[in-house]
Scaffold this motif. Sequence first.
Motif, PDB file in Angstrom:
ATOM      1  N   LYS A   1       0.834  -1.205   0.000  1.00  0.00           N
ATOM      2  CA  LYS A   1       0.000   0.000   0.000  1.00  0.00           C
ATOM      3  C   LYS A   1       0.870   1.256   0.000  1.00  0.00           C
ATOM      4  CE  LYS A   1      -2.786   2.099   3.473  1.00  0.00           C
ATOM      5  NZ  LYS A   1      -3.665   1.876   4.616  1.00  0.00           N
ATOM      6  N   GLY A   2       0.566   2.192  -0.887  1.00  0.00           N
ATOM      7  CA  GLY A   2       1.306   3.451  -0.957  1.00  0.00           C
ATOM      8  C   GLY A   2       2.556   3.405  -1.821  1.00  0.00           C
ATOM      9  N   SER A   3       2.913   2.219  -2.338  1.00  0.00           N
ATOM     10  CA  SER A   3       4.087   2.149  -3.215  1.00  0.00           C
ATOM     11  C   SER A   3       3.626   1.968  -4.663  1.00  0.00           C
ATOM     12  CB  SER A   3       5.032   1.034  -2.781  1.00  0.00           C
ATOM     13  OG  SER A   3       4.412  -0.219  -2.904  1.00  0.00           O
ATOM     14  N   ARG A   4       4.595   1.791  -5.569  1.00  0.00           N
ATOM     15  CA  ARG A   4       4.280   1.709  -6.997  1.00  0.00           C
ATOM     16  C   ARG A   4       5.093   0.590  -7.633  1.00  0.00           C
ATOM     17  NH1 ARG A   4       2.528   6.895  -8.015  1.00  0.00           N
ATOM     18  NH2 ARG A   4       2.814   6.885 -10.248  1.00  0.00           N
ATOM     19  N   LEU A   5       4.516   0.003  -8.680  1.00  0.00           N
ATOM     20  CA  LEU A   5       5.253  -0.956  -9.489  1.00  0.00           C
ATOM     21  C   LEU A   5       4.911  -0.664 -10.942  1.00  0.00           C
ATOM     22  CD1 LEU A   5       7.037  -3.494  -9.769  1.00  0.00           C
ATOM     23  CD2 LEU A   5       4.968  -4.867  -9.557  1.00  0.00           C
ATOM     24  N   THR A   6       5.952  -0.546 -11.772  1.00  0.00           N
ATOM     25  CA  THR A   6       5.749  -0.231 -13.189  1.00  0.00           C
ATOM     26  C   THR A   6       6.199  -1.399 -14.048  1.00  0.00           C
ATOM     27  OG1 THR A   6       6.052   2.133 -12.795  1.00  0.00           O
ATOM     28  CG2 THR A   6       6.354   1.372 -15.051  1.00  0.00           C
ATOM     29  N   LYS A   7       5.392  -1.724 -15.054  1.00  0.00           N
ATOM     30  CA  LYS A   7       5.757  -2.733 -16.046  1.00  0.00           C
ATOM     31  C   LYS A   7       5.647  -2.102 -17.428  1.00  0.00           C
ATOM     32  CE  LYS A   7       4.690  -6.848 -13.410  1.00  0.00           C
ATOM     33  NZ  LYS A   7       4.197  -8.219 -13.489  1.00  0.00           N
ATOM     34  N   ILE A   8       6.409  -2.655 -18.353  1.00  0.00           N
ATOM     35  CA  ILE A   8       6.398  -2.148 -19.729  1.00  0.00           C
ATOM     36  C   ILE A   8       5.468  -3.018 -20.577  1.00  0.00           C
ATOM     37  CG2 ILE A   8       7.795  -1.749 -21.808  1.00  0.00           C
ATOM     38  CD1 ILE A   8       8.406   0.200 -19.501  1.00  0.00           C
ATOM     39  N   LEU A   9       4.595  -2.351 -21.317  1.00  0.00           N
ATOM     40  CA  LEU A   9       3.687  -3.018 -22.254  1.00  0.00           C
ATOM     41  C   LEU A   9       4.036  -2.510 -23.641  1.00  0.00           C
ATOM     42  CD1 LEU A   9       1.097  -4.646 -22.991  1.00  0.00           C
ATOM     43  CD2 LEU A   9      -0.181  -2.549 -22.549  1.00  0.00           C
ATOM     44  N   GLN A  10       4.270  -3.436 -24.570  1.00  0.00           N
ATOM     45  CA  GLN A  10       4.635  -3.016 -25.921  1.00  0.00           C
ATOM     46  C   GLN A  10       3.402  -2.981 -26.825  1.00  0.00           C
ATOM     47  OE1 GLN A  10       7.287  -5.324 -28.720  1.00  0.00           O
ATOM     48  NE2 GLN A  10       8.722  -3.780 -27.963  1.00  0.00           N
TER      49      GLN A  10
END
Length: 107
Positions: free
Chosen positions: A18-27
């Motif tokens: 909670k309160g954090s972030r996770l980023t993934k790449i989508l092509q």
Amino acid sequence: GIELKLMDENIGFGNVVKGSRLTKILQLSNFGDVKVNFKWDSPAYKKYFTIVPESGYINPNSNLDLEVTFHPTEKDEDISCKKVKCEIKGGEPLFLNLMGKCIEPDS
């Protein structure tokens, strides 16, 4: 003509604190021979997810990396946005499923 494709139609983020972030790449790939404009339906997902860029264009025979970020704000075992629409100007829309879980930080 227009031939756009998402390399993934489902993105699972797993457990995110909670309160954090996770980023993934989508092509996003354009196999067609014309420049194509796209626009994501951001109200459908913006509470928990962000897609950057949200709108724009992709050149013929090229790929565009989209940053999809999960940023949960409340504990929830099942956060999902099903069939998020990406409008394709002059073509059929694309759809994306986004899923994740929000967990409390360890104390």
